[in-house]
Structure formats: structure tokens, C-alpha cells
Design a protein around this motif. Structure first.
Motif, PDB file in Angstrom:
ATOM      1  N   MET A   1       0.639  -1.283  -0.094  1.00 24.48           N
ATOM      2  CA  MET A   1       0.050   0.047   0.018  1.00 24.48           C
ATOM      3  C   MET A   1       1.189   1.251   0.153  1.00 24.48           C
ATOM      4  SD  MET A   1      -2.717   1.320   2.809  1.00 24.48           S
ATOM      5  CE  MET A   1      -3.952  -0.229   2.649  1.00 24.48           C
ATOM      6  N   ASP A   2       0.809   2.072  -0.945  1.00 20.30           N
ATOM      7  CA  ASP A   2       1.502   3.375  -1.161  1.00 20.30           C
ATOM      8  C   ASP A   2       1.025   4.377   0.019  1.00 20.30           C
ATOM      9  OD1 ASP A   2      -0.742   4.299  -2.362  1.00 20.30           O
ATOM     10  OD2 ASP A   2       0.194   4.072  -4.351  1.00 20.30           O
ATOM     11  N   ARG A   5      -2.483   5.989  -1.139  1.00 17.08           N
ATOM     12  CA  ARG A   5      -3.666   5.118  -0.880  1.00 17.08           C
ATOM     13  C   ARG A   5      -3.713   4.904   0.776  1.00 17.08           C
ATOM     14  NH1 ARG A   5      -4.802  -1.122  -2.873  1.00 17.08           N
ATOM     15  NH2 ARG A   5      -6.874  -1.023  -2.488  1.00 17.08           N
ATOM     16  N   LEU A   6      -2.676   5.030   1.397  1.00 21.66           N
ATOM     17  CA  LEU A   6      -2.892   5.159   2.902  1.00 21.66           C
ATOM     18  C   LEU A   6      -3.647   6.122   3.518  1.00 21.66           C
ATOM     19  CD1 LEU A   6      -2.158   3.498   5.647  1.00 21.66           C
ATOM     20  CD2 LEU A   6       0.044   4.922   5.471  1.00 21.66           C
ATOM     21  N   GLY A   9      -7.253   6.691   1.233  1.00 22.70           N
ATOM     22  CA  GLY A   9      -8.105   5.475   1.455  1.00 22.70           C
ATOM     23  C   GLY A   9      -8.501   4.514   0.324  1.00 22.70           C
ATOM     24  N   ASP A  10      -9.596   3.844   0.273  1.00 22.29           N
ATOM     25  CA  ASP A  10      -9.912   2.706  -0.737  1.00 22.29           C
ATOM     26  C   ASP A  10      -9.043   1.447  -0.590  1.00 22.29           C
ATOM     27  OD1 ASP A  10     -12.110   4.692  -1.918  1.00 22.29           O
ATOM     28  OD2 ASP A  10     -10.208   5.313  -3.007  1.00 22.29           O
ATOM     29  N   TRP A  11      -9.047   1.225   0.780  1.00 18.00           N
ATOM     30  CA  TRP A  11      -8.011   0.073   1.168  1.00 18.00           C
ATOM     31  C   TRP A  11      -8.642  -0.949   0.586  1.00 18.00           C
ATOM     32  CZ3 TRP A  11      -7.520   1.938   6.997  1.00 18.00           C
ATOM     33  CH2 TRP A  11      -6.797   3.086   6.983  1.00 18.00           C
ATOM     34  N   ASN A  12      -9.985  -1.400   1.068  1.00 18.76           N
ATOM     35  CA  ASN A  12     -10.810  -2.332   0.615  1.00 18.76           C
ATOM     36  C   ASN A  12     -12.257  -2.094   0.865  1.00 18.76           C
ATOM     37  OD1 ASN A  12     -11.780  -3.592   3.181  1.00 18.76           O
ATOM     38  ND2 ASN A  12      -9.373  -3.650   3.802  1.00 18.76           N
ATOM     39  N   ARG A  16     -12.438   1.134   4.175  1.00 17.13           N
ATOM     40  CA  ARG A  16     -11.924   1.852   2.943  1.00 17.13           C
ATOM     41  C   ARG A  16     -10.670   3.047   3.527  1.00 17.13           C
ATOM     42  NH1 ARG A  16     -17.538   4.502   0.697  1.00 17.13           N
ATOM     43  NH2 ARG A  16     -17.419   5.730   2.725  1.00 17.13           N
ATOM     44  N   ASP A  17     -10.905   3.192   4.669  1.00 14.42           N
ATOM     45  CA  ASP A  17      -9.981   4.178   5.119  1.00 14.42           C
ATOM     46  C   ASP A  17      -9.942   4.353   6.409  1.00 14.42           C
ATOM     47  OD1 ASP A  17     -12.346   5.772   5.430  1.00 14.42           O
ATOM     48  OD2 ASP A  17     -12.250   6.662   3.237  1.00 14.42           O
TER      49      ASP A  17
END
Length: 211
Positions: A1-2, A5-6, A9-12, A16-17
Motif C-alpha cells: 500500500m503506497d 492510498r494509505l 483510502g480505498d483500502w478494501n 475503506r480508510d
């Protein structure tokens, strides 16, 4: 995870965040207090957590999702941790920040219902002024309704929320100032046409639902 994105958000699809993490902390706190035999604290966090879940369902823009969730967490954990009693100025902080954070969210919710113009619509000076006036009025009204609740709660439920006219007037002043700041921030949001819904993951120019 860059890093991007960290932060954004939009982790999964489930978490999401960091905003979702804060939501889960509130709901988890409600469960923990219920198990510990503190139904009042549990119900408060559950109710405020439910508000943040609704915000997630309606897909608010990240900034306003964060504002609403942070505002609810400030109110909920401030009450359950006894911060109002611990810090003299905590009540002042809440009365300024809650209208500032939530009044724009209420405006956006009304925009999603087509009651008021959407912030992303093509607009001009008069509409910006209208957005500011309506948003400020919403925040001030919410603050006034809360003061009415405190007054009646003390009489009907035996609470000690209201500390007299000076306290009420001071709270209303801070509610008003916070609402004005929130209104100004929403006008800036509208000026740049950022819209009223969460953007598609990784895309900065489109949104995933129509307002």
C-alpha cells in the motif's frame, strides 16, 4: 500500500480508510460499554456511530465524511470519557467545531435530496451567498435546538446540562461562529466544484453516483 492510498483510502470494500476505522472505534466502544454495564455510554456511542454509518451509506465526499465522523466522535468520546468535566473549555471547543463540521454536511444531505442547489452545480455570486446563508442558518438552528434539548432534559430527565443563561448564550455564540466558518468552507468547496459525493477510487475527475 503506497502513501497516497494509505492517506486517501480505498483500502478494501469493507474498511475503506481511516474514517471507517474511526467509525468502527465508535461502534466497538458502544459494544465495550454495553458489556461493562454502562448502557448510557453504550447507547450514546451507538446512536452517534449509527449516524456515521448513514454517512457512509450515502457516500459523502471524504472531507465531509471525515468532518461528520470526527464531530460525532468528539461528542461521543468527550461525553463518555468525561472530558466536559475534565477540561473547562472542552464544551466551548465542541460548540464551535460541531456546527462547523456538521452544518455543511446537512446542506450536502439536502442537496442530495434536491432541496437546495448541489455544490458542484454551475453557480454565481448570488448562489454562493445563498449556500453560505442556508448553511450558517442550519448550523445555528441545530445549536439552538440542542440548547432547547438541554433545557428540557434538565427539567424532565433530571440532567445538569444547562448551566444558566450565560452558559446558554455563550454556547449559542460559539455555535454561530462555528456555523459561519463551516458555511465559508462549503462556499470554497462549491467554488471549486468538488461536488457532494465520494469520488471513484483513484480518479479525481469523476464521481461514482449522481447527486
Amino acid at each position: 500500500m503506497d502513501v497516497r492510498r494509505l492517506v486517501l483510502g480505498d483500502w478494501n470494500p469493507v474498511v475503506r480508510d481511516g474514517i471507517d476505522v474511526l467509525r468502527l472505534l465508535m461502534l466497538g466502544g458502544a459494544v465495550a460499554y454495553a458489556v461493562a454495564g454502562r448502557p448510557g455510554a453504550a447507547s450514546l456511542l451507538a446512536a452517534l456511530g449509527a449516524v456515521t454509518v448513514v454517512a457512509r451509506v450515502v457516500n459523502l465526499p471524504r472531507v465531509y465524511d471525515l468532518c461528520l465522523t470526527a464531530g460525532m466522535a468528539l461528542q461521543g468520546f468527550g461525553e463518555t470519557f468525561g472530558l466536559y468535566d475534565e477540561f473547562v473549555r472542552f464544551d466551548d471547543l465542541v460548540h464551535f467545531t460541531l456546527p462547523m463540521l456538521t452544518a455543511p454536511v446537512v446542506y450536502i444531505a439536502l442537496a442530495r435530496l434536491d432541496v437546495v442547489p448541489d455544490p458542484r452545480d454551475e453557480t454565481h455570486l448570488q448562489h454562493y451567498v445563498g449556500i453560505a446563508v442556508v448553511t450558517a442558518a442550519l448550523g445555528i438552528s441545530i445549536g439552538a435546538l440542542w440548547e432547547i434539548y438541554e433545557w428540557r432534559s434538565d427539567a424532565w430527565l433530571g440532567t445538569a446540562l444547562s448551566e444558566g443563561n450565560d452558559d446558554t448564550n455563550g454556547d449559542l455564540v460559539r455555535d454561530t461562529l462555528g456555523s459561519l466558518v463551516g458555511a465559508a468552507l462549503l462556499v470554497v468547496w462549491a467554488r471549486f466544484g468538488w461536488g457532494s459525493v465520494r469520488r471513484i477510487p483513484g480518479v479525481n475527475t469523476h464521481e461514482d453516483v449522481s447527486a
